[in-house]
Design a protein around this motif. Structure first.
Motif, PDB file in Angstrom:
ATOM      1  N   PRO A 105       0.823  -1.218   0.000  1.00  0.00           N
ATOM      2  CA  PRO A 105       0.000   0.000   0.000  1.00  0.00           C
ATOM      3  C   PRO A 105       0.858   1.271   0.000  1.00  0.00           C
ATOM      4  O   PRO A 105       0.520   2.258  -0.651  1.00  0.00           O
ATOM      5  N   GLU A 106       1.987   1.234   0.693  1.00  0.00           N
ATOM      6  CA  GLU A 106       2.881   2.396   0.736  1.00  0.00           C
ATOM      7  C   GLU A 106       3.477   2.671  -0.650  1.00  0.00           C
ATOM      8  O   GLU A 106       3.556   3.835  -1.082  1.00  0.00           O
ATOM      9  N   GLU A 111       3.470   5.595  -5.896  1.00  0.00           N
ATOM     10  CA  GLU A 111       3.232   5.561  -7.347  1.00  0.00           C
ATOM     11  C   GLU A 111       2.125   6.533  -7.764  1.00  0.00           C
ATOM     12  O   GLU A 111       2.182   7.116  -8.840  1.00  0.00           O
ATOM     13  N   LEU A 112       1.135   6.684  -6.908  1.00  0.00           N
ATOM     14  CA  LEU A 112       0.022   7.580  -7.211  1.00  0.00           C
ATOM     15  C   LEU A 112       0.308   9.035  -6.840  1.00  0.00           C
ATOM     16  O   LEU A 112      -0.506   9.907  -7.093  1.00  0.00           O
ATOM     17  N   GLY A 113       1.460   9.261  -6.206  1.00  0.00           N
ATOM     18  CA  GLY A 113       1.836  10.628  -5.841  1.00  0.00           C
ATOM     19  C   GLY A 113       1.062  11.172  -4.652  1.00  0.00           C
ATOM     20  O   GLY A 113       0.870  12.387  -4.538  1.00  0.00           O
ATOM     21  N   ILE A 114       0.612  10.311  -3.772  1.00  0.00           N
ATOM     22  CA  ILE A 114      -0.132  10.760  -2.592  1.00  0.00           C
ATOM     23  C   ILE A 114       0.883  11.165  -1.529  1.00  0.00           C
ATOM     24  O   ILE A 114       1.533  10.324  -0.924  1.00  0.00           O
ATOM     25  N   ALA A 119      -4.109  12.052   3.773  1.00  0.00           N
ATOM     26  CA  ALA A 119      -4.620  11.302   2.621  1.00  0.00           C
ATOM     27  C   ALA A 119      -3.859   9.986   2.459  1.00  0.00           C
ATOM     28  O   ALA A 119      -4.443   8.951   2.141  1.00  0.00           O
ATOM     29  N   ARG A 120      -2.577  10.030   2.707  1.00  0.00           N
ATOM     30  CA  ARG A 120      -1.746   8.832   2.588  1.00  0.00           C
ATOM     31  C   ARG A 120      -2.171   7.765   3.604  1.00  0.00           C
ATOM     32  O   ARG A 120      -2.326   6.596   3.263  1.00  0.00           O
ATOM     33  N   ARG A 121      -2.377   8.178   4.860  1.00  0.00           N
ATOM     34  CA  ARG A 121      -2.815   7.228   5.892  1.00  0.00           C
ATOM     35  C   ARG A 121      -4.174   6.639   5.545  1.00  0.00           C
ATOM     36  O   ARG A 121      -4.404   5.440   5.705  1.00  0.00           O
TER      37      ARG A 121
END
Length: 144
Positions: A105-106, A111-114, A119-121
């Motif tokens: 997930p990390e 890869e998605l630029g989060i 938002a990342r968590r």
């Protein structure tokens, strides 16, 4: 998300209306069902009203999580119904192609630029929840 166009919002509105009525919420003009569900779910009455009218497609995962909990429906079903995920995307997350390296997930967030920490968590927690088989304990995915 772009999937919440007018047609998708209308379909989601009808799906939500059906689920609420199945559970005894009277959605008639004076039935009080929207207000009662707002109280039961912790979702604002105005938000519920907009979702039921099809004027708001909800991709806010917190709102959808409250909706799933209140309706006692798996979150993944609500995410698909709301157009956040397609059935194919859900299947790919739950059962990735064998022989391919699965991103963590990390790594997917990278890869998605989060980059926003909140938002990342949320993204990482959501992916871990979606990867669980149906009926699994959701607290195990989030480490709660």
């Amino acid at each position: 998300m772009e999937r919440n166009d007018d047609a998708a919002r209308t379909v989601f509105a009808q799906w939500l209306r059906d689920r609420l009525e199945e559970r005894g919420y009277d959605l008639g003009v004076r039935g009080g069902g929207q207000t009662k569900f707002a109280e039961d779910s912790g979702i604002g009455r105005a938000t519920i009203s907009r979702m039921l009218r099809g004027t708001q497609g909800s991709t806010d995962t917190r709102t959808l999580e409250l909706l799933a909990t209140a309706l006692r429906i798996p979150l993944v079903e609500v995410l698909v119904q709301a157009g956040v995920l397609t059935p194919n995307e859900l299947a790919a997350v739950q059962a990735p192609n064998p022989g391919t390296r699965q991103l963590t997930p990390e790594e997917a967030a990278d890869e998605l630029g989060i980059t926003d920490e909140h938002a990342r968590r949320m993204f990482i927690s959501m992916v871990r929840t979606l990867q669980q088989p149906p009926g699994a304990d959701p607290d195990r995915a989030t480490g709660s």
